[in-house]
Design a protein around this motif. Sequence first.
Motif, short mmCIF file in Angstrom:
data_model
loop_
_atom_site.label_atom_id
_atom_site.label_comp_id
_atom_site.label_asym_id
_atom_site.label_seq_id
_atom_site.Cartn_x
_atom_site.Cartn_y
_atom_site.Cartn_z
N ALA A 176 -9.90 -6.77 -1.60
CA ALA A 176 -10.16 -7.47 -0.34
C ALA A 176 -8.88 -7.55 0.50
O ALA A 176 -8.91 -7.36 1.72
N SER A 177 -7.75 -7.80 -0.16
CA SER A 177 -6.47 -7.86 0.54
C SER A 177 -6.08 -6.51 1.11
O SER A 177 -5.64 -6.40 2.26
N PHE A 178 -6.25 -5.47 0.30
CA PHE A 178 -5.87 -4.12 0.73
C PHE A 178 -6.70 -3.69 1.95
O PHE A 178 -6.15 -3.27 2.97
N LEU A 179 -8.01 -3.84 1.87
CA LEU A 179 -8.88 -3.41 2.97
C LEU A 179 -8.65 -4.26 4.21
O LEU A 179 -8.64 -3.74 5.34
N THR A 180 -8.45 -5.56 4.02
CA THR A 180 -8.17 -6.43 5.17
C THR A 180 -6.85 -6.06 5.84
O THR A 180 -6.77 -5.99 7.07
N SER A 181 -5.84 -5.81 5.03
CA SER A 181 -4.53 -5.46 5.60
C SER A 181 -4.60 -4.13 6.36
O SER A 181 -3.96 -3.96 7.40
N ILE A 187 -2.87 4.95 6.40
CA ILE A 187 -1.81 4.49 5.49
C ILE A 187 -0.51 5.13 5.97
O ILE A 187 -0.38 6.36 5.97
N SER A 188 0.41 4.31 6.38
CA SER A 188 1.67 4.81 6.95
C SER A 188 2.61 5.27 5.86
O SER A 188 2.53 4.83 4.71
N ASP A 189 3.53 6.14 6.23
CA ASP A 189 4.51 6.68 5.28
C ASP A 189 5.92 6.31 5.75
O ASP A 189 6.43 6.86 6.72
N PRO A 190 6.58 5.37 5.05
CA PRO A 190 7.93 4.97 5.45
C PRO A 190 8.96 6.09 5.31
O PRO A 190 10.00 6.04 5.97
N ALA A 236 5.44 0.78 8.37
CA ALA A 236 4.43 0.49 7.33
C ALA A 236 4.09 -1.00 7.28
O ALA A 236 4.00 -1.60 6.21
N LYS A 237 3.85 -1.57 8.44
CA LYS A 237 3.63 -3.01 8.56
C LYS A 237 2.48 -3.51 7.69
O LYS A 237 2.58 -4.53 7.00
N LEU A 272 10.70 -6.84 -1.53
CA LEU A 272 9.74 -6.77 -0.43
C LEU A 272 10.44 -6.60 0.91
O LEU A 272 11.58 -7.02 1.09
N SER A 273 9.71 -5.99 1.85
CA SER A 273 10.21 -5.84 3.23
C SER A 273 9.30 -6.61 4.18
O SER A 273 8.09 -6.72 3.95
N CYS A 274 9.88 -7.10 5.25
CA CYS A 274 9.13 -7.87 6.23
C CYS A 274 8.10 -6.98 6.93
O CYS A 274 8.43 -5.86 7.33
#
Length: 254
Positions: free
Chosen positions: A43-48, A155-158, A164-165, A195-197
């Motif tokens: 749920a967190s992954f899909l919501t994000s 899905i972004s690639d840093p 990759a917000k 972790l990154s902001c």
Amino acid sequence: MKKAELKEFLDEKVVLYNTPEFITSDPIQIPHLFSKKEDIEIASFLTSIISWGNRTMIIRNASKMMELLDQAPHDFVINHQESDLKSLEGFVHRTFNHLDFQQFIKSLQHIYLNYGGLEQALLITDKSTTYQSAIHHFKNCFFELPHTQRTQKHISDPLKNSAAKRINMFLRWMVRSSAGGVDFGLWKTHNPAYLSCPLDVHSGNVARKLKLLLRKQNDWKAVAELDENLRKLDKNDPVKYDFALFGLGVFEKF
């Protein structure tokens, strides 16, 4: 503002915003509907992943996602048949449409069956102190199945200099301590110090006003610069300051 004054100011804002009241207006309320670890993760992954644009719309559409997954996201992901994916047709959130949603369900099944789940798939496995290469590796694993090219953009690639917000926000939800009542602290194999902001317009603008960030673009180089400065304020839990930066920007129009 001197470092000690800045830290005191931001620490006060963290205390103000890292509370259960924050949940009522934030997309993180969707995974808070669940109690099973894997349901919360998915749920967190899909919501994000759909967390861009108007927050009311994000919450509404993430809620719709959970309805389409029968309010049992892990069970749906693991046990779905191809025919079950037809029920997702018609879903759309901005540029994320039902084809993307269907692919994400297939790819999540792949991650849980072949990589031990999201927690394992996003682990930092080298000597890095950020998730830059871990996110890159995760994206590669996620799209090992046949897929349409268009879906990759979600899905972004840093390693391609993306901030990759959304993935960084998902990681914050999973890894940071649950003590404030907002984040979950589910992933004990991960270290919140790395972790990154989740850098967006609001947190970026506030960080620049506070001289925590000089770079003008919101890209991975800016994330790295902000990382360095936030870790000087709290090396063990630097991303707690996301609450302060976001709150100052969205709620206080700082």
